[in-house]
Design a protein around this motif. Structure first.
Motif, PDB file in Angstrom:
ATOM      1  N   TRP A 121      23.678  36.929  41.327  1.00 55.29           N
ATOM      2  CA  TRP A 121      24.069  38.063  40.747  1.00 55.29           C
ATOM      3  C   TRP A 121      24.708  39.249  41.956  1.00 55.29           C
ATOM      4  O   TRP A 121      23.066  39.254  42.249  1.00 55.29           O
ATOM      5  CB  TRP A 121      23.815  38.536  39.772  1.00 55.29           C
ATOM      6  N   LEU A 164      35.085  45.433  45.081  1.00 52.01           N
ATOM      7  CA  LEU A 164      34.185  43.639  43.215  1.00 52.01           C
ATOM      8  C   LEU A 164      36.538  44.163  43.262  1.00 52.01           C
ATOM      9  O   LEU A 164      36.918  43.106  42.800  1.00 52.01           O
ATOM     10  CB  LEU A 164      34.859  45.177  42.655  1.00 52.01           C
ATOM     11  N   LYS A 185      31.242  46.078  34.487  1.00 56.15           N
ATOM     12  CA  LYS A 185      30.096  46.268  34.906  1.00 56.15           C
ATOM     13  C   LYS A 185      29.804  45.837  36.000  1.00 56.15           C
ATOM     14  O   LYS A 185      28.328  46.235  36.586  1.00 56.15           O
ATOM     15  CB  LYS A 185      29.410  45.362  34.453  1.00 56.15           C
ATOM     16  N   GLY A 186      30.490  45.854  36.778  1.00 54.09           N
ATOM     17  CA  GLY A 186      30.591  46.362  38.178  1.00 54.09           C
ATOM     18  C   GLY A 186      30.002  44.821  38.667  1.00 54.09           C
ATOM     19  O   GLY A 186      28.746  45.193  39.919  1.00 54.09           O
ATOM     20  N   ARG A 187      29.438  43.592  38.455  1.00 53.96           N
ATOM     21  CA  ARG A 187      28.670  42.579  38.876  1.00 53.96           C
ATOM     22  C   ARG A 187      30.030  41.546  38.765  1.00 53.96           C
ATOM     23  O   ARG A 187      30.152  41.255  38.458  1.00 53.96           O
ATOM     24  CB  ARG A 187      28.136  42.481  37.949  1.00 53.96           C
ATOM     25  N   MET A 225      26.286  43.052  42.951  1.00 60.28           N
ATOM     26  CA  MET A 225      26.831  44.481  42.720  1.00 60.28           C
ATOM     27  C   MET A 225      27.899  44.337  43.790  1.00 60.28           C
ATOM     28  O   MET A 225      27.170  45.399  45.108  1.00 60.28           O
ATOM     29  CB  MET A 225      25.815  45.158  42.240  1.00 60.28           C
ATOM     30  N   ARG A 256      32.254  49.252  45.020  1.00 65.16           N
ATOM     31  CA  ARG A 256      33.998  49.330  44.696  1.00 65.16           C
ATOM     32  C   ARG A 256      34.559  50.643  45.310  1.00 65.16           C
ATOM     33  O   ARG A 256      34.213  51.866  45.934  1.00 65.16           O
ATOM     34  CB  ARG A 256      33.625  50.688  42.651  1.00 65.16           C
ATOM     35  N   GLY A 284      26.778  46.259  48.893  1.00 66.44           N
ATOM     36  CA  GLY A 284      26.644  44.941  48.552  1.00 66.44           C
ATOM     37  C   GLY A 284      25.039  45.269  48.408  1.00 66.44           C
ATOM     38  O   GLY A 284      24.470  45.333  49.299  1.00 66.44           O
ATOM     39  N   LEU A 319      21.097  41.536  43.622  1.00 66.94           N
ATOM     40  CA  LEU A 319      20.459  41.641  41.659  1.00 66.94           C
ATOM     41  C   LEU A 319      19.983  40.618  41.442  1.00 66.94           C
ATOM     42  O   LEU A 319      18.015  40.738  40.970  1.00 66.94           O
ATOM     43  CB  LEU A 319      21.353  42.042  41.053  1.00 66.94           C
TER      44      LEU A 319
END
Length: 147
Positions: free
Chosen positions: A139, A13, A117-119, A141, A144, A85, A88
């Motif tokens: 979308w 991210l 939001k980590g998106r 995620m 991280r 990853g 979503l």
């Protein structure tokens, strides 16, 4: 900035910014369509039976829309952000058919990063000869660092 095309690197991210993009290109073959039909259970004769398909508005066999759509999944899972990853959600609109022998280029470009939001939001296209066959968005995620 050139599109990322190599598999296997994880983009965290913290590494992702608006404008980054990735591409995956694949030729659609009769065998690939058959394999997708076998895996998905979608054996609609529009995809598998030339005689039947000739009687439709397409005048011949076409690939499953989700076959080309799955090339976007290839991007997210193996190219960008790559391993780790999480997919979503996705919206796809099928705007033109893909036929046997067509070379599809899937492209996903970052248009929003929600770091808190980590998106990450992507604009998505699949093209054949520069013409859109799929348009949409997704979308993702990304992983991280240190988590």
């Amino acid at each position: 900035m050139p599109a990322i095309t190599e598999k296997g690197t994880t983009y965290y991210l913290e590494d992702i910014s608006v404008g980054m993009a990735a591409e995956y290109t694949r030729e659609v073959t009769g065998d690939l369509i058959q394999s997708f039909a076998d895996a998905s259970g979608d054996d609609n004769p529009l995809h598998l039976d030339e005689d039947y398909a000739k009687t439709t508005m397409f005048k011949g066999r076409i690939a499953h829309g989700m076959l080309s759509g799955s090339f976007l999944s290839t991007i997210f899972g193996t190219i960008f952000p790559g391993p780790g990853g999480i997919y979503l959600g996705q919206n796809l609109k099928f705007v033109a058919p893909v036929r046997i022998g067509d070379v599809v280029t899937a492209r996903a470009e970052v248009d929003e990063v929600l770091a808190d939001k980590g998106r990450v939001h992507f604009t998505c296209t699949c093209t054949v000869g520069g013409k859109n066959v799929i348009v949409g968005d997704a979308w993702i995620m990304p992983p991280r660092r240190g988590k």
